[in-house]
Design a protein around this motif. Sequence first.
Motif, short mmCIF file in Angstrom:
data_model
loop_
_atom_site.label_atom_id
_atom_site.label_comp_id
_atom_site.label_asym_id
_atom_site.label_seq_id
_atom_site.Cartn_x
_atom_site.Cartn_y
_atom_site.Cartn_z
N THR A 76 -6.08 -5.11 -1.96
CA THR A 76 -6.75 -4.87 -0.67
C THR A 76 -6.67 -3.39 -0.29
OG1 THR A 76 -6.21 -7.10 0.08
CG2 THR A 76 -6.76 -5.48 1.77
N ASP A 77 -5.50 -2.79 -0.52
CA ASP A 77 -5.35 -1.36 -0.23
C ASP A 77 -6.26 -0.54 -1.14
OD1 ASP A 77 -3.67 0.89 1.05
OD2 ASP A 77 -3.49 1.31 -1.10
N LEU A 78 -6.35 -0.91 -2.40
CA LEU A 78 -7.23 -0.20 -3.33
C LEU A 78 -8.68 -0.24 -2.85
CD1 LEU A 78 -7.15 -0.28 -7.17
CD2 LEU A 78 -9.23 -1.08 -6.03
N ASN A 79 -9.08 -1.38 -2.31
CA ASN A 79 -10.48 -1.55 -1.89
C ASN A 79 -10.85 -0.67 -0.70
OD1 ASN A 79 -12.14 -3.17 -3.50
ND2 ASN A 79 -11.00 -4.99 -2.93
N ARG A 80 -9.86 -0.12 -0.01
CA ARG A 80 -10.18 0.82 1.08
C ARG A 80 -10.90 2.04 0.53
NH1 ARG A 80 -6.63 3.40 4.06
NH2 ARG A 80 -4.90 3.41 2.59
N TYR A 81 -10.66 2.33 -0.77
CA TYR A 81 -11.27 3.51 -1.38
C TYR A 81 -12.50 3.17 -2.20
CZ TYR A 81 -6.65 5.37 -0.27
OH TYR A 81 -5.50 5.74 0.37
N THR A 82 -12.78 1.87 -2.40
CA THR A 82 -13.81 1.50 -3.35
C THR A 82 -14.95 0.66 -2.76
OG1 THR A 82 -12.67 -0.56 -3.98
CG2 THR A 82 -12.06 1.42 -5.17
N LYS A 83 -14.85 0.24 -1.54
CA LYS A 83 -15.85 -0.68 -0.96
C LYS A 83 -17.25 -0.10 -1.01
CE LYS A 83 -13.44 -3.89 2.07
NZ LYS A 83 -13.26 -4.36 3.44
N VAL A 84 -17.36 1.19 -0.81
CA VAL A 84 -18.67 1.82 -0.75
C VAL A 84 -19.41 1.68 -2.06
CG1 VAL A 84 -17.84 4.09 -1.47
CG2 VAL A 84 -19.89 3.92 -0.07
N TYR A 85 -18.67 1.38 -3.16
CA TYR A 85 -19.30 1.30 -4.46
C TYR A 85 -19.57 -0.13 -4.91
CZ TYR A 85 -18.41 6.22 -4.77
OH TYR A 85 -18.40 7.58 -4.51
#
Length: 502
Positions: free
Chosen positions: A491-500
Amino acid sequence: MIYNGTCIAKTGEIIPLFLDKSPMHSKYNPQKEANNFAVEQKAGFFVVAGIGGGFHIAHLIEENPNSYVLCVEEDENTLKFCLNLPQNANLFKKQNIWACTIENLQTEIAFRYIPALYGDFSLLYHPIWQKKNVTLSEKIKEIVQKALKEIAADFSVQSHFGKIWQGNILSNLQFCSQIKNPTKINFVVKKQAAIIGAGPSLDTSIQTLSKNRDKYTIISTDTAYRSLITRNIFPDIVISVDGQHISHTHFMCCPKSEAQNSPTLFVFALSANPAAAKFVYSMGHSVFFVQSSHPLESLASNFYKNTFPKINSGSGTVTIAACDFAQKLGFSEIELFGADFSYKNGKAYTLGTYLETNFLKEANKLFPQEMQQTNLLFRTELIRKNGILSTEVLESYKNSLNEWIKNSVYFNENQRLKAKENNNNAVLKAQYFPFADFILSLNSGIQNAIQNACIDSVYIKCLLPAVAFFRKNQNPQNKIEFFNLIKLAYTDLNRYTKVYEK
């Protein structure tokens, strides 16, 4: 060899005999004895001293089917004897059981035991084996304690920085997909590579650099960079592996590239602070990323043409990273400056570091600079050697550098490290990384691994440093199971990747 033949138990099992012909297991019912050994033993990772007939190990894994067991015997002959017993041949085909000798025990523990993945650790002795091998048992205990101490230090760092590293890596990967460096960056490796640490001795040895600037390709550590700039020495390369936000302070003195004779190459570990990389790039300098030991860095590099060279930083020491980078560039001679790993003359750092500036800024009559410096020196227990002050951490850094020297092609000679001649120039090519494609692959891989509870997946392992952070910071009254920690890290990782995500 500690065994000498076998006998048959009354229940039909093959039992190994020690040199004095006494059996390792019960001759009446070895299975019942083994069950007593395994009952109520709980841990995620076991080291079992004494393999013998393996009955105790089989029962241990039955009681703990999701645990991992590393078994140890005296030497290769003894280990081979045990593994050739019919019951052990099948037992050690399991993926969660391994065997090694005492000689390899420390290396095997360091390689196999991952606290964030396996949780609690337990050392178990087969009771009869322990009585017959008292000296070996003590040696195993010492080896295990040494290995766990090193792992604990590493896990402590992961539990503190794991979340930061994960965010830094993704930010730097995204930045790498956007930067435009020169097509090729060249270095003349016939020169000596000068590795610049920020130790107190740099106050005097820096004069050698000033007088012989053309003789060296200067590779500065991040902490020493400001000290060089304030003395009007512009390094050719600066390297940083520190993920802390405060580390960007080292680079705020960076001049625009046109103010120097030539731009500086700034080398960052992917887990290093991204603000520093973006700032020096905005000042017109080139940025080059390398991978350290974080599994997410390795996963990213393997995704696209091994984009990021692997750099050895020992125990996380930037001086070693700088030496290793120089070696990989092909420099045939390396000289160390300011690599003290001690508090020489009662000082922590050379003049001009960001720490000195901070001390001066915060100093007042009630809390002068000297008192702040003393607090820094005495924050941990001091070690005094030959009149020089050091600490356990600094000693570990020094030992790590010596280990790097021993394992490299260089040898130590008056703080100068030499290798066979290399007459070629070093050429680094501009990097490109397809960040959006990587994120799609990363998300898919992690989701599949979580869905299938694939604990050994590379996608799960790339989250483990962040898992260490969440494990340490969870509520002790409400412990979170492993795969829920994985989901937190994801979930923390997805804070940086959602836009993609598509």
